[in-house]
Design an enzyme around this catalytic site. Structure first.
Site, PDB file in Angstrom:
ATOM      1  CD  GLN B 126      -2.550   1.173   2.728  1.00  0.00           C
ATOM      2  OE1 GLN B 126      -2.142   0.531   3.688  1.00  0.00           O
ATOM      3  NE2 GLN B 126      -3.670   1.867   2.767  1.00  0.00           N
ATOM      4  N   GLY B 127       0.693   2.119  -0.988  1.00  0.00           N
ATOM      5  CA  GLY B 127       1.463   3.358  -1.066  1.00  0.00           C
ATOM      6  C   GLY B 127       0.621   4.574  -0.739  1.00  0.00           C
ATOM      7  CB  SER B 129       1.840   6.707   5.150  1.00  0.00           C
ATOM      8  OG  SER B 129       0.685   6.372   5.840  1.00  0.00           O
ATOM      9  CD  GLU B 244      -6.945  -0.087   7.113  1.00  0.00           C
ATOM     10  OE1 GLU B 244      -5.811  -0.415   7.390  1.00  0.00           O
ATOM     11  OE2 GLU B 244      -7.278   1.099   6.934  1.00  0.00           O
ATOM     12  CB  SER B 380      -3.702   7.569  15.428  1.00  0.00           C
ATOM     13  OG  SER B 380      -4.405   8.794  15.504  1.00  0.00           O
ATOM     14  CG  ASN B 381      -6.486   3.805  19.161  1.00  0.00           C
ATOM     15  OD1 ASN B 381      -6.443   3.343  18.013  1.00  0.00           O
ATOM     16  ND2 ASN B 381      -6.485   3.030  20.230  1.00  0.00           N
ATOM     17  CD  GLU B 382      -4.257   9.283  20.070  1.00  0.00           C
ATOM     18  OE1 GLU B 382      -3.859   8.670  19.057  1.00  0.00           O
ATOM     19  OE2 GLU B 382      -4.094   8.853  21.226  1.00  0.00           O
TER      20      GLU B 382
END
Lengths: 380, 395
Positions: B126-127, B129, B244, B380-382
């Site tokens: 996967q490209g 980030s 996802e 992220s969880n945030e």
């Protein structure tokens, strides 16, 4: 696998919500608290009219033969509205014992519950018993065909208004023996019963009750006078299941009023709900609420488990989750409100108080966690 | 309201469980149970076993090889897969690019790529980030410029999981530098053997190498390798990230971890008793089990709602699954670390997974270190809390 309510269950939910919306706003609740006995007889009468008081009893006993999900629906609604009427004490606990009682006892007592004319209270807690249901010093001495009860019970929910007390007392064995515990129906006005009522932290009422050589007949015993603990455990689990649902309702509303508040309240020229620190706390409250709701569903399902050890363990696990979620949601709701959160004027403080007291009833999170751990966990 | 599985679903669970137990190489199963890395061959072989059975891509539409199972059956399948434990399907093909191709790709792309994904003839990575674009993914800078009937790609991707094995990479590239952030991005499929691609491994704190940096230096990509429309890539990426969440909770895997913790804690002594009899340890484990039970039920609620009301937009409440699922996975690695005691300390480079008896301790600290990633990746969880605050609570 289906988490949706049936058509009938939805109707029940709508009717309870409708009744409470029309008659149980924050100001009305204050008036009900100030009434004789600390709750509204009018509301209780409406509960009877709508059939809520006969919900869990079989049709043969004059009830509606509803299952645990129906009780869950009602308890959630009571939680959302901080209802102080004695539903848990009379219908869930009192009714829980009576559903497991003899045909004669059911015939004698259930009609009064169902039509709203009689209420019950469960006298179980003792000075040193903490959450141990089998820790009983109150004695029930055989006397003729019946028994003589002596001892002291504490924090009996709605004990000062109940017509009948359901009392755990020891007919044999030592203070903490499983064997020898019995369950007795005692009229509140029986000779030797001394009731001292008081308000509770969350706006309801309870009583400390002394039993001084109180005479009851053989027909007062529910089940077997020496082997009553199993029934007590089952009925208290019914109570815990109901408290889980009530807590979910209270948490739902606590989150709702808190989110409404931070959308309105402005500081630094903007709604404080636009700040990420507050948003994340609110998001964590939502997570705490929904995981608690999942466990409340599971506990209600467990109500009909036939494997009693599995039933008890599942309910204990649910009470752990509810305890933790309730503490977080209650405290966070107050925090999001800031200063007004600790005033009597705002609703959030009252939700916080009720949620806190639910944790103190029938075992807190640590108590139930020990039980789950001792049973080897709950992962299949 | 009914939380129990139907008779048919119970029978189905038995069927998949038996198939997994009978068809998975016991050596691979043992590696997974003990927390060792599996090899590329382990994964490919297992995917091909599933493909032969017709179970390679259960959640895909039947015309592309899906099974047509209900949401509940999909859930059971994944749970049993994780509980066995069997190698989890490589998500980049079957869960990410596959659905994008069958939803937005052209006929030629579907015909060529989909069967190869199902059989793992191609290893995908996967490209998305980039060094400067993490949570703020839409700020990505890698460019693809049209030149004749090709794209010329320049830039850098990072956190590219298992790129060292990859045959193909799906990339988000900026194709319109003048458009607003989200609207100038395209979704492009690039052959990893292309000239100008350099893969540089990133060593993670556990000592392992599962993520990489991928550099693109004037990489020539045929024009037809774009998926869907030019400059619509952000929409496809959002669709992909929504999918996802399906398996983000990892309930089955955590159940298997709990089983393993109990197994090891019954052997490890703490004083004159096995650790599992230590009340404090036991309570910590029980608390995590309760969290997991609550997560499982919450996941079932999301699955049931999806089964009943159809797969629409991803349920924002499923952010709970990511948050709680990752927290539980991390707590379990922590408990495992506690089980290990002082034997967590020796560092042993990962061998072939065929470690000798008694070497159960060596992967445990690395796994603990490595698993800090689960509350960071996949949004992220945030970020998940932001999603709940905005999409659920309306803040």
């Amino acid at each position: 696998m289906d988490f949706d309510l049936s058509e009938e269950q939805r109707l029940l939910k709508d009717s309870v919500d409708g009744l409470l919306k029309a008659s149980y706003d924050f100001e009305s609740r204050k008036k009900y608290r100030a009434e004789q006995g600390g709750y509204s007889k009018t509301i209780w009468g409406k509960f009877a009219e709508q059939g809520l008081l006969g919900l869990p009893f079989s049709e043969d006993d004059g009830g509606f033969g509803a299952g645990p999900i129906e009780t869950m629906i009602v308890m959630e609604a009571l939680g959302r509205n901080l209802v102080i009427e004695p539903y848990l004490d009379t219908v869930v606990l009192g009714g829980g014992f009576l559903r497991r009682a003899s045909a004669e006892q059911r015939a004698a007592h259930l009609p009064g519950i169902i039509d709203g004319s009689k209420t019950f209270a469960f006298a179980q807690v003792e000075r040193d018993s903490r959450y141990d249901l089998g820790d009983i010093k109150t004695t029930a001495k055989k006397s003729g065909a019946g028994y003589t009860l002596s001892g002291e019970k504490f924090v009996v929910g709605h004990g000062d208004t109940a017509d009948t007390l359901i009392v755990t007392a020891r007919s044999a064995g030592g203070q903490r023996d499983a064997k020898g515990a019995g369950v007795f129906l005692v009229p509140a006005d029986a000779k030797g019963v001394d009731i001292r009522g008081y308000e509770t932290q969350d706006g309801s009422r309870a009583a400390d009750i002394k039993f001084d050589n109180v005479e009851v007949g053989a027909d007062a015993v529910i089940g077997d006078a020496e082997n009553g603990l199993a029934i007590v455990e089952q009925v208290v689990d019914d109570g815990r299941i109901a408290l889980c649902a009530e807590a979910v309702g209270a948490m739902e509303e606590a989150l709702k009023v808190s989110v409404e508040y931070i959308k309105e309240r402005k500081q630094f020229g903007v709604a404080i709900g636009s700040f990420q620190a507050l948003q994340h706390r609110a998001a964590d409250m939502f997570t705490a609420l929904e995981t608690a709701r999942s466990m409340s569903f599971l506990a209600s399902m467990a109500s009909s488990f036939t494997d009693l050890a599995e039933r008890a363990k599942t309910v204990a696990a649910a009470k752990v989750q509810i305890g933790r979620s309730a503490r977080f949601v209650g405290q966070s709701g107050v925090q999001l409100h800031g200063g007004v959160g600790v005033t009597m004027e705002y609703r959030i403080g009252h939700y916080f108080k009720r949620l806190t007291m639910i944790e103190q009833q029938f075992g807190d999170a640590d108590f139930h966690l020990r039980r789950v751990a001792a049973a080897g966990g709950i992962t299949e | 309201m009914d939380l129990s599985f139907s008779k048919e679903e119970v029978a189905f669970r038995e069927e998949v469980r038996t198939f997994f137990r009978e068809n998975l190489d016991p050596v691979v199963r043992k590696k997974l149970q003990e927390g060792h890395h599996t090899s590329k061959e382990d994964l490919v072989n297992w995917q091909r076993t599933l493909n032969k059975k017709g179970w390679a891509v259960p959640h895909w539409p039947t015309e592309y090889g899906g099974t047509g199972w209900s949401a509940a059956k999909q859930y059971i399948f994944l749970e049993e897969l994780q509980k066995t434990p069997a190698p989890p399907p490589l998500p980049f093909g079957v869960n990410m690019v596959g659905p994008v191709i069958y939803t937005f790709g052209n006929e030629q792309q579907k015909k060529h790529f989909l069967p190869r994904i199902a059989n793992m003839d191609d290893w995908w990575c996967q490209g998305f980030s980039e060094p400067g674009s993490g949570s703020d993914l839409a700020s990505l800078k890698t460019t693809a410029k049209k030149k004749g009937d090709t794209w010329i790609v320049n830039g850098q991707k990072t956190w590219t999981t298992l790129a060292q094995h990859a045959d193909w990479i799906f990339c988000l590239c900026r194709t319109d530098p003048d458009a607003k952030k989200q609207s100038g991005i395209s979704f492009i499929l690039i052959d990893m053997k292309s000239k100008g691609i350099t893969v540089r491994p990133i060593q993670t704190i556990d000592g392992g190498v599962e993520v990489n940096e991928v550099f693109f230096d004037d990489v020539v990509v045929p024009a037809e390798n774009i998926v869907g429309e030019e400059n619509k890539g952000w929409d496809y990426a959002k669709f992909l990230l929504g999918n996802e969440r399906v398996n983000i909770a990892r309930v089955g895997m955590s159940k298997e971890r709990i089983r393993r913790i109990k197994e090891l804690a019954s052997i490890v002594m703490a004083g004159d008793k096995p650790l599992i009899e230590d009340p404090q340890f036991r309570q910590k484990l029980a608390a995590t089990e309760i969290d997991l039970k609550a997560l499982e039920l919450t996941q079932m609620r999301v699955v049931a709602a999806e089964g009943k009301h159809g797969k629409g937009k991803p349920d924002p409440a499923s952010s709970i699954l990511k948050i709680k699922g990752s927290e539980i996975q991390q707590t379990l690695t922590e408990l495992m670390l506690e089980v290990t005691g002082p034997f967590a300390l020796p560092f042993q480079p990962e061998g072939d997974g065929q470690n000798e008896e008694g070497d159960w301790a060596s992967p445990i600290a690395p796994t603990y270190f490595n698993y800090r990633k689960v509350s960071i990746y996949g949004g992220s969880n945030e970020i998940q809390r932001n999603i709940i605050a905005k999409a659920v609570l309306g803040l």
